[in-house]
Scaffold this active site. Structure first.
Site, PDB file in Angstrom:
ATOM      1  N   LEU A  14      39.435 -10.376  -3.366  1.00  0.00           N
ATOM      2  CA  LEU A  14      39.843  -8.710  -3.683  1.00  0.00           C
ATOM      3  C   LEU A  14      40.890  -8.708  -2.670  1.00  0.00           C
ATOM      4  CD1 LEU A  14      37.193  -6.453  -3.408  1.00  0.00           C
ATOM      5  CD2 LEU A  14      38.196  -6.883  -5.428  1.00  0.00           C
ATOM      6  N   HIS A  15      42.489  -9.325  -3.298  1.00  0.00           N
ATOM      7  CA  HIS A  15      43.465  -9.561  -2.710  1.00  0.00           C
ATOM      8  C   HIS A  15      44.281  -8.934  -3.305  1.00  0.00           C
ATOM      9  CE1 HIS A  15      41.707 -11.861   0.914  1.00  0.00           C
ATOM     10  NE2 HIS A  15      40.920 -12.106  -0.333  1.00  0.00           N
ATOM     11  N   ALA A  16      45.822  -8.219  -2.866  1.00  0.00           N
ATOM     12  CA  ALA A  16      46.743  -8.139  -2.899  1.00  0.00           C
ATOM     13  C   ALA A  16      46.072  -7.414  -4.544  1.00  0.00           C
ATOM     14  CB  ALA A  16      47.407  -9.249  -4.084  1.00  0.00           C
TER      15      ALA A  16
END
Length: 99
Positions: A14-16
């Site tokens: 769950l990044h960018a």
């Protein structure tokens, strides 16, 4: 309170982009939702900063929780979103037509 557990499918966790798409979907649901890592404190799933600060990697389970009208349907939609690789080229666009 309704809860769902899902394994994060995005290759980068769950990044960018995955975090952006997820938090936009939470906001579009109109239901207050929290997200938590195993054994961790829940945070506001509508906040990209809180979601990214969790540092959820690919393949880790997270627990979503919501309360109120439409909570079950909202969590079902969010679980389906997180179970998708949001970094794939054919991943869903952001709600509202953005990318």
């Amino acid at each position: 309170m309704v809860q769902r557990t899902v394994v994060v499918a995005s290759r980068v966790g769950l990044h960018a982009r995955p975090a952006m798409l997820f938090t936009q979907a939470v906001a579009a649901s109109g239901v207050p939702v929290t997200i938590a890592r195993p054994g961790g404190e829940p945070v506001d799933a509508g906040s990209i900063l809180f979601v990214m600060s969790l540092g959820v990697p690919h393949g880790e389970e997270v627990t979503l929780a919501a309360d109120g009208d439409g909570a079950e349907a909202a969590l079902d939609d969010l679980v389906a979103l997180l179970a998708t690789d949001l970094d794939a080229q054919d991943a869903p666009a952001a709600p509202g037509g953005g990318s």
